[in-house]
Design an enzyme around this catalytic site. Structure first.
Site, PDB file in Angstrom:
ATOM      1  N   TYR A   1      -1.391  -0.381  11.119  1.00 15.34           N
ATOM      2  CA  TYR A   1      -1.619  -1.081   9.837  1.00 15.34           C
ATOM      3  C   TYR A   1      -0.471  -0.844   8.868  1.00 15.34           C
ATOM      4  CZ  TYR A   1      -3.221  -1.527   4.986  1.00 15.34           C
ATOM      5  OH  TYR A   1      -3.292  -1.823   3.640  1.00 15.34           O
TER       6      TYR A   1
ATOM      7  N   THR B   1       0.829  -1.210   0.000  1.00 11.14           N
ATOM      8  CA  THR B   1       0.000   0.000   0.000  1.00 11.14           C
ATOM      9  C   THR B   1       0.865   1.262   0.000  1.00 11.14           C
ATOM     10  OG1 THR B   1      -1.443   1.301   1.463  1.00 11.14           O
ATOM     11  CG2 THR B   1      -0.115  -0.367   2.518  1.00 11.14           C
ATOM     12  N   ASP B   2       0.308   2.341  -0.536  1.00 12.12           N
ATOM     13  CA  ASP B   2       1.027   3.627  -0.496  1.00 12.12           C
ATOM     14  C   ASP B   2       1.165   4.139   0.935  1.00 12.12           C
ATOM     15  OD1 ASP B   2      -1.644   4.282  -0.051  1.00 12.12           O
ATOM     16  OD2 ASP B   2      -1.671   5.993  -1.433  1.00 12.12           O
ATOM     17  N   GLU B   3       0.390   3.560   1.873  1.00 10.99           N
ATOM     18  CA  GLU B   3       0.428   4.063   3.251  1.00 10.99           C
ATOM     19  C   GLU B   3       1.777   3.793   3.924  1.00 10.99           C
ATOM     20  OE1 GLU B   3      -3.185   3.507   5.500  1.00 10.99           O
ATOM     21  OE2 GLU B   3      -4.365   3.371   3.677  1.00 10.99           O
TER      22      GLU B   3
ATOM     23  N   LYS C   1       2.467  -3.366   7.208  1.00 12.31           N
ATOM     24  CA  LYS C   1       2.678  -3.552   5.762  1.00 12.31           C
ATOM     25  C   LYS C   1       4.118  -3.185   5.386  1.00 12.31           C
ATOM     26  CE  LYS C   1      -0.048  -4.541   3.040  1.00 12.31           C
ATOM     27  NZ  LYS C   1      -0.495  -5.899   2.569  1.00 12.31           N
TER      28      LYS C   1
HETATM   29  P1  NAD Z   1      -9.878  -7.191   2.822  1.00 12.81           P
HETATM   30  O1  NAD Z   1      -9.813  -6.881   4.274  1.00 12.81           O
HETATM   31  O2  NAD Z   1     -11.150  -6.915   2.077  1.00 12.81           O
HETATM   32  O3  NAD Z   1      -9.566  -8.755   2.582  1.00 12.81           O
HETATM   33  C1  NAD Z   1      -8.542  -9.425   3.239  1.00 12.81           C
HETATM   34  C2  NAD Z   1      -8.706 -10.919   2.966  1.00 12.81           C
HETATM   35  O4  NAD Z   1      -7.623 -11.616   3.609  1.00 12.81           O
HETATM   36  C3  NAD Z   1      -9.996 -11.515   3.534  1.00 12.81           C
HETATM   37  O5  NAD Z   1     -10.578 -12.385   2.585  1.00 12.81           O
HETATM   38  C4  NAD Z   1      -9.534 -12.294   4.751  1.00 12.81           C
HETATM   39  O6  NAD Z   1     -10.355 -13.419   5.080  1.00 12.81           O
HETATM   40  C5  NAD Z   1      -8.131 -12.725   4.315  1.00 12.81           C
HETATM   41  N1  NAD Z   1      -7.250 -13.000   5.450  1.00 12.81           N
HETATM   42  C6  NAD Z   1      -7.033 -12.198   6.535  1.00 12.81           C
HETATM   43  N2  NAD Z   1      -6.177 -12.792   7.383  1.00 12.81           N
HETATM   44  C7  NAD Z   1      -5.827 -13.980   6.812  1.00 12.81           C
HETATM   45  C8  NAD Z   1      -4.956 -15.028   7.198  1.00 12.81           C
HETATM   46  N3  NAD Z   1      -4.275 -14.968   8.352  1.00 12.81           N
HETATM   47  N4  NAD Z   1      -4.827 -16.093   6.380  1.00 12.81           N
HETATM   48  C9  NAD Z   1      -5.516 -16.155   5.211  1.00 12.81           C
HETATM   49  N5  NAD Z   1      -6.364 -15.200   4.811  1.00 12.81           N
HETATM   50  C10 NAD Z   1      -6.514 -14.114   5.596  1.00 12.81           C
HETATM   51  O7  NAD Z   1      -8.662  -6.445   2.179  1.00 12.81           O
HETATM   52  P2  NAD Z   1      -8.524  -5.703   0.758  1.00 12.81           P
HETATM   53  O8  NAD Z   1      -9.014  -4.315   0.884  1.00 12.81           O
HETATM   54  O9  NAD Z   1      -9.055  -6.587  -0.298  1.00 12.81           O
HETATM   55  O10 NAD Z   1      -6.915  -5.623   0.636  1.00 12.81           O
HETATM   56  C11 NAD Z   1      -6.184  -6.704   0.049  1.00 12.81           C
HETATM   57  C12 NAD Z   1      -4.710  -6.362   0.084  1.00 12.81           C
HETATM   58  O11 NAD Z   1      -4.483  -5.152  -0.627  1.00 12.81           O
HETATM   59  C13 NAD Z   1      -4.158  -6.131   1.490  1.00 12.81           C
HETATM   60  O12 NAD Z   1      -2.873  -6.694   1.550  1.00 12.81           O
HETATM   61  C14 NAD Z   1      -4.080  -4.621   1.617  1.00 12.81           C
HETATM   62  O13 NAD Z   1      -3.059  -4.229   2.497  1.00 12.81           O
HETATM   63  C15 NAD Z   1      -3.775  -4.221   0.180  1.00 12.81           C
HETATM   64  N6  NAD Z   1      -4.232  -2.873  -0.225  1.00 12.81           N
HETATM   65  C16 NAD Z   1      -5.523  -2.491  -0.029  1.00 12.81           C
HETATM   66  C17 NAD Z   1      -5.941  -1.237  -0.467  1.00 12.81           C
HETATM   67  C18 NAD Z   1      -7.377  -0.787  -0.314  1.00 12.81           C
HETATM   68  O14 NAD Z   1      -7.698   0.350  -0.661  1.00 12.81           O
HETATM   69  N7  NAD Z   1      -8.286  -1.626   0.154  1.00 12.81           N
HETATM   70  C19 NAD Z   1      -5.029  -0.376  -1.094  1.00 12.81           C
HETATM   71  C20 NAD Z   1      -3.701  -0.803  -1.276  1.00 12.81           C
HETATM   72  C21 NAD Z   1      -3.327  -2.067  -0.836  1.00 12.81           C
HETATM   73  P1  TYD Z   2     -10.427   4.421   4.832  1.00 12.07           P
HETATM   74  O1  TYD Z   2     -11.445   4.026   3.825  1.00 12.07           O
HETATM   75  O2  TYD Z   2     -10.475   3.810   6.199  1.00 12.07           O
HETATM   76  O3  TYD Z   2      -9.003   4.214   4.142  1.00 12.07           O
HETATM   77  P2  TYD Z   2      -7.528   4.664   4.655  1.00 12.07           P
HETATM   78  O4  TYD Z   2      -7.598   5.076   6.064  1.00 12.07           O
HETATM   79  O5  TYD Z   2      -6.759   3.392   4.484  1.00 12.07           O
HETATM   80  O6  TYD Z   2      -7.105   5.764   3.739  1.00 12.07           O
HETATM   81  O7  TYD Z   2     -10.520   6.002   5.037  1.00 12.07           O
HETATM   82  C1  TYD Z   2     -10.396   6.892   3.945  1.00 12.07           C
HETATM   83  C2  TYD Z   2     -10.425   8.301   4.505  1.00 12.07           C
HETATM   84  O8  TYD Z   2     -11.721   8.532   5.081  1.00 12.07           O
HETATM   85  C3  TYD Z   2      -9.435   8.516   5.637  1.00 12.07           C
HETATM   86  O9  TYD Z   2      -8.915   9.844   5.543  1.00 12.07           O
HETATM   87  C4  TYD Z   2     -10.259   8.372   6.899  1.00 12.07           C
HETATM   88  C5  TYD Z   2     -11.630   8.864   6.462  1.00 12.07           C
HETATM   89  N1  TYD Z   2     -12.783   8.241   7.158  1.00 12.07           N
HETATM   90  C6  TYD Z   2     -13.770   9.043   7.749  1.00 12.07           C
HETATM   91  O10 TYD Z   2     -13.703  10.292   7.709  1.00 12.07           O
HETATM   92  N2  TYD Z   2     -14.812   8.434   8.383  1.00 12.07           N
HETATM   93  C7  TYD Z   2     -14.925   7.069   8.456  1.00 12.07           C
HETATM   94  O11 TYD Z   2     -15.895   6.557   9.069  1.00 12.07           O
HETATM   95  C8  TYD Z   2     -13.915   6.258   7.825  1.00 12.07           C
HETATM   96  C9  TYD Z   2     -13.997   4.764   7.859  1.00 12.07           C
HETATM   97  C10 TYD Z   2     -12.869   6.887   7.174  1.00 12.07           C
END
Ligand code: NAD
Ligand code: TYD
Length: 337
Positions: free
Chosen positions: A151, A126-128, A155
């Site tokens: 988090y 992630t970019d975070e 990562k």
């Molecule tokens: P999500 O929370 O929707 O899904 C996570 C999945 O991982 C779930 O299906 C869960 O059951 C599985 N999981 C969790 N712990 C596990 C374990 N110990 N063993 C096996 N499976 C397990 O997450 P997401 O939003 O789909 O993100 C997927 C990946 O992408 C993550 O690595 C996250 O850090 C990365 N990512 C997410 C975003 C975003 O905006 N959501 C952006 C950049 C990177």
């Molecule tokens: P989020 O979807 O949790 O992603 P991330 O924290 O990984 O960027 O949040 C996106 C943005 O929205 C972040 O600046 C936090 C804000 N936010 C709220 O203002 N209210 C909320 O209830 C949530 C979940 C997020």
């Protein structure tokens, strides 16, 4: 490639990726390893459950014996690691599961891949991990890691392990770092699906602080196409950033979501800010454009309108995932607001 193994394929991005892989590579089998935590929903892949090229194995990526047995059974040429605890607010309430899955899980997977001899490993990051930007500038692959939440720290730790394994063992790993995703099947704890589902139910939208934080939004399918390109054409040891080139303040996005759901701005409630809240994320994805021939394709307006329509049409999916464990978390995080 004959067989690809993904972890976390029942989550938001993983399920979109599995579906895309089955469509885009008709000769390839996809093995999905998922522990089915609160965020892992097999219903996300109900439409491919009967596909003969889709294999599901329930289990935990921190379980070395299990991971090795699935790798030996299915013999994938490559592994894409999505499995993670992914929500910043949950990591603030309890970071233990984040360290376990995100750090230990990545180490266990890489060790098992080395033992069995997997030819390519893609770490979905992630970019975070880069921390927070001020008013200007963009994250590049050269930006130093400076994670600010439990988090993002977990990562970044995993990214460092991947780097160490590549440097020490010549482990064939690629890392991708993407900005905030949106799209169908996103668990309604993240901003967009939470606010859309709340608005559709006439519930308040809890904006943290003043809503001035900025995120760079990308459609989940653009991210998935980027991962596919990095998996097949990326260079081991390299990092590739993906972003939507679409920066927006949370409050501007919230107002847009209210427009798209035909709901009044009076639903907005300003709540206590997230501790350590990163101000701004924005990605320079010119390396992925240049080296992978990738670019974000889905215009934000179209993608967001389609996503809102998906949540409108799938209220039963939302109701089902919002039940049980999630309700306890919602109460703890927002105190019933
Ligand atoms: P999500 O929370 O929707 O899904 C996570 C999945 O991982 C779930 O299906 C869960 O059951 C599985 N999981 C969790 N712990 C596990 C374990 N110990 N063993 C096996 N499976 C397990 O997450 P997401 O939003 O789909 O993100 C997927 C990946 O992408 C993550 O690595 C996250 O850090 C990365 N990512 C997410 C975003 C975003 O905006 N959501 C952006 C950049 C990177
Ligand atoms: P989020 O979807 O949790 O992603 P991330 O924290 O990984 O960027 O949040 C996106 C943005 O929205 C972040 O600046 C936090 C804000 N936010 C709220 O203002 N209210 C909320 O209830 C949530 C979940 C997020």
């Amino acid at each position: 490639m004959k067989t690809l193994l993904v972890t976390g394929g029942c989550g938001f991005i993983g399920s979109n990726f599995v579906r895309l892989q089955l469509e885009a590579h008709p000769d390839q089998t996809v093995v999905n390893v998922d522990a089915l935590t609160y965020a892992g929903n097999p219903e996300n892949l109900a439409d491919v459950a009967d596909n003969g090229r889709y294999v599901f194995r329930k289990g935990d990526v921190t379980d070395r014996e299990f991971v090795e047995s699935v790798l030996k059974e299915t013999r994938p040429e490559a592994v894409v690691n999505f499995a993670a605890e992914s929500h910043v607010d949950r990591s603030i309430l309890d970071s233990g599961p984040f360290v376990r899955t995100n750090v230990v899980g990545t180490q266990v997977l890489m060790d098992a891949c080395r033992t069995v001899g997997v030819g390519r490993f893609l770490q979905v990051s992630t970019d975070e991990v880069y921390g927070s930007l001020g008013e200007t500038g963009l994250f590049t692959e050269e930006t130093p890691l400076a994670p600010n939440s439990p988090y993002s720290a977990s990562k970044a730790a995993a990214d460092c392990l991947v780097r160490g394994y590549h440097h020490t063992f010549d482990f064939p790993a690629v890392v991708t770092r993407c900005s905030n995703n949106y799209g169908p099947y996103q668990f309604p704890e993240k901003l967009i699906p939470l606010f859309v589902s709340n608005a559709l139910a006439d519930k308040s939208l809890p904006v943290y602080g003043e809503g001035t934080n900025v995120r760079d939004w990308i459609h989940v399918l653009d991210h998935c196409r980027g991962i596919d390109a990095a998996l097949r054409n990326g260079t081991p040891g390299e990092v590739y950033n993906f972003g939507g080139e679409c920066e927006m303040t949370n409050i501007a996005l919230t107002k847009l979501l209210l427009k798209l759901t035909d709901k009044p701005e009076s639903l907005i409630t300003y709540v206590t800010d997230r501790p350590g809240h990163d101000l701004r994320y924005a990605i320079d994805c010119s390396k992925a454009k240049r080296d992978l021939g990738w670019e974000p394709e889905v215009p934000f307006e179209t993608g967001l309108a389609e996503t809102v329509a998906w949540y409108r049409e799938n209220t039963e999916w939302v109701d089902r995932v919002k039940s049980g464990e999630y309700l306890k978390y919602y109460e703890e995080q927002y105190g019933g607001r």
